[in-house]
Design an enzyme around this catalytic site. Structure first.
Site, PDB file in Angstrom:
ATOM      1  N   ASP A  22      -1.250  13.369  -3.092  1.00 55.74           N
ATOM      2  CA  ASP A  22      -0.229  14.406  -3.269  1.00 55.74           C
ATOM      3  C   ASP A  22       0.846  14.292  -2.188  1.00 55.74           C
ATOM      4  O   ASP A  22       2.044  14.383  -2.471  1.00 55.74           O
ATOM      5  CB  ASP A  22      -0.870  15.792  -3.193  1.00 55.74           C
ATOM      6  N   VAL A  23       0.418  14.127  -0.949  1.00 57.93           N
ATOM      7  CA  VAL A  23       1.369  14.059   0.158  1.00 57.93           C
ATOM      8  C   VAL A  23       2.278  12.839   0.021  1.00 57.93           C
ATOM      9  O   VAL A  23       3.508  12.930   0.173  1.00 57.93           O
ATOM     10  CB  VAL A  23       0.618  14.025   1.508  1.00 57.93           C
TER      11      VAL A  23
END
Length: 408
Positions: A186-187
């Site tokens: 996600d990051v």
């Protein structure tokens, strides 16, 4: 000492003047828009009335008042939502949809992470909007992309780590496949989204032409297989889980010492020779089985078996001090209290404190932005907003714009 940062109302920074409509939630999209907000963009976060971003309830821990009573603001939500304004709008209603469409007319960028086709039912897909807003940069984040056999599937970080192969590389050889300890896919997708948006804006500024950016968690995960992925493509051999060992460099791993663990990151033969001198075994570096990195790779198990008992006799601090003095890369494995209390974090402003209305101390501590600009530094203007906290302000701005347009 925590870096105390006061609220700055007027956006400054390299992206001051840029406006972003944020229809995303959870982590990848919000992380992207937080990065852009830190750099000065005006980010308007659209949230479901009463509920808001899903991560608001992903706790504990939560922000607590002076008596220790938990609020509805989780640490997870705080991690990716500063420098934004929140407006509570239900796009499933005609009134809410009208507000979002009017807001869009004032924005340069739209970021969304609905399922493929999810926004089309509201007339908010890229195809629906591009004719009326030809300069719009429209960033779509999904699990598997806008096309392909898995496009319909929901996207979650854990699924992407599994599908994209990183879990097959992570963990000890005899253990189960292991995910990375934070939502790294996600990051990384948020970071790719931010850089892609900036590239698309450069194109728009040169041509007036916007475009859609199609980002998939699994594509991002596949891209950062980097050397291990290329090792496989070149050799056809499946890489094995090695715990903390490196597939191409030896010794490059965690070792046990008498009072804990240390990282040894020997990157070349000269460093290895100096490392052996520190351990009192200089002859090992001259042994043809270990003198070069290819030979150390070939004889990895034998070498580690020799080094392990020598390192167990060492103490962490004297060993790392000796390694630093001799130019041998290495370091500690810090717990988070050690990380955030370190002189390094203080010197780099990687812990910041922002005013928050739900906090009993008046502030919340957050993780700083790593980008350090010499001319246009990032700013911390707004703490992660309460759901709908800025609705009135944003609606008033829209009314003023309508009035100005009518009288023009």
């Amino acid at each position: 000492m925590v870096n105390r940062v006061q609220s700055i109302e007027k956006p400054t920074g390299p992206l001051a003047g840029l406006r972003i409509l944020d229809l995303s939630r959870i982590l990848a999209g919000p992380y992207c828009t937080q990065l852009l907000g830190d750099m000065g963009a005006d980010v308007i976060k659209v949230e479901r009335p009463g509920a808001g971003d899903d991560t608001r309830s992903w706790g504990p821990p939560y922000v607590t008042d002076a008596t220790g009573v938990a609020s509805s603001e989780s640490a997870y939500y705080l991690s990716a939502n500063r420098n934004k304004r929140s407006i509570a709008v239900d796009i499933a209603t005609a009134e809410g949809l009208a507000i979002v469409k009017e807001l869009l007319g004032t924005c340069d960028v739209l970021v969304e992470n609905f399922k493929v086709g999810g926004l089309a039912r509201y007339g908010l897909s890229y195809d629906d909007l591009q004719a009326e807003h030809p300069g719009l940069v429209y960033c779509s984040i999904t699990g598997f992309g806008q096309a392909g056999p898995n496009a319909h599937r929901a996207g979650y970080d854990l699924l992407a780590q599994g599908f994209g192969g990183i879990m097959s590389l992570t963990g000890v050889p005899e253990g189960e496949p292991m995910k990375v300890g934070v939502g790294i896919c996600d990051v990384m997708t948020g970071m790719y989204a931010a850089t892609s948006i900036l590239a698309a804006l450069r194109h728009r500024d040169a041509t007036g032409e916007g475009q859609q950016i199609d980002l998939a968690l699994v594509d991002v995960q596949t891209s950062w297989l980097v050397n291990e992925g290329t090792n496989y493509l070149l050799s056809g051999e499946l890489p094995q889980r090695r715990g903390n060992q490196h597939p191409n460099i030896v010794p490059y791993q965690v070792f046990e010492v008498s009072d804990g663990h240390v990282i040894v990151a020997v990157g070349n033969d000269g460093q290895f020779a100096r490392f052996c001198t520190i351990l009192g075994c200089p002859d090992l570096a001259a042994d043809p089985h270990y003198a070069t990195n290819p030979s150390r790779l070939e004889n990895r198990e034998a070498l580690i078996a020799l080094l392990t008992p020598l390192l167990r006799q060492q103490q962490q601090t004297p060993l790392l001090t000796a390694m630093e003095a001799r130019g041998v890369p290495g370091g500690p494995i810090n717990q988070l209290d050690q990380v955030f209390d370190s002189d390094q974090v203080r010197a780099r402003d990687m812990k910041v404190s922002m005013q928050h209305p739900k906090s009993g101390t008046g502030t919340v501590d957050l993780i700083g932005n790593p980008a350090k600009f010499s001319k246009t530094p990032v700013t911390y203007r707004r703490a992660p907003p309460l759901c709908g906290a800025d609705s009135e302000e944003i609606l008033d701005e829209m009314a003023e714009l309508r009035s100005a347009a009518a009288s023009a």
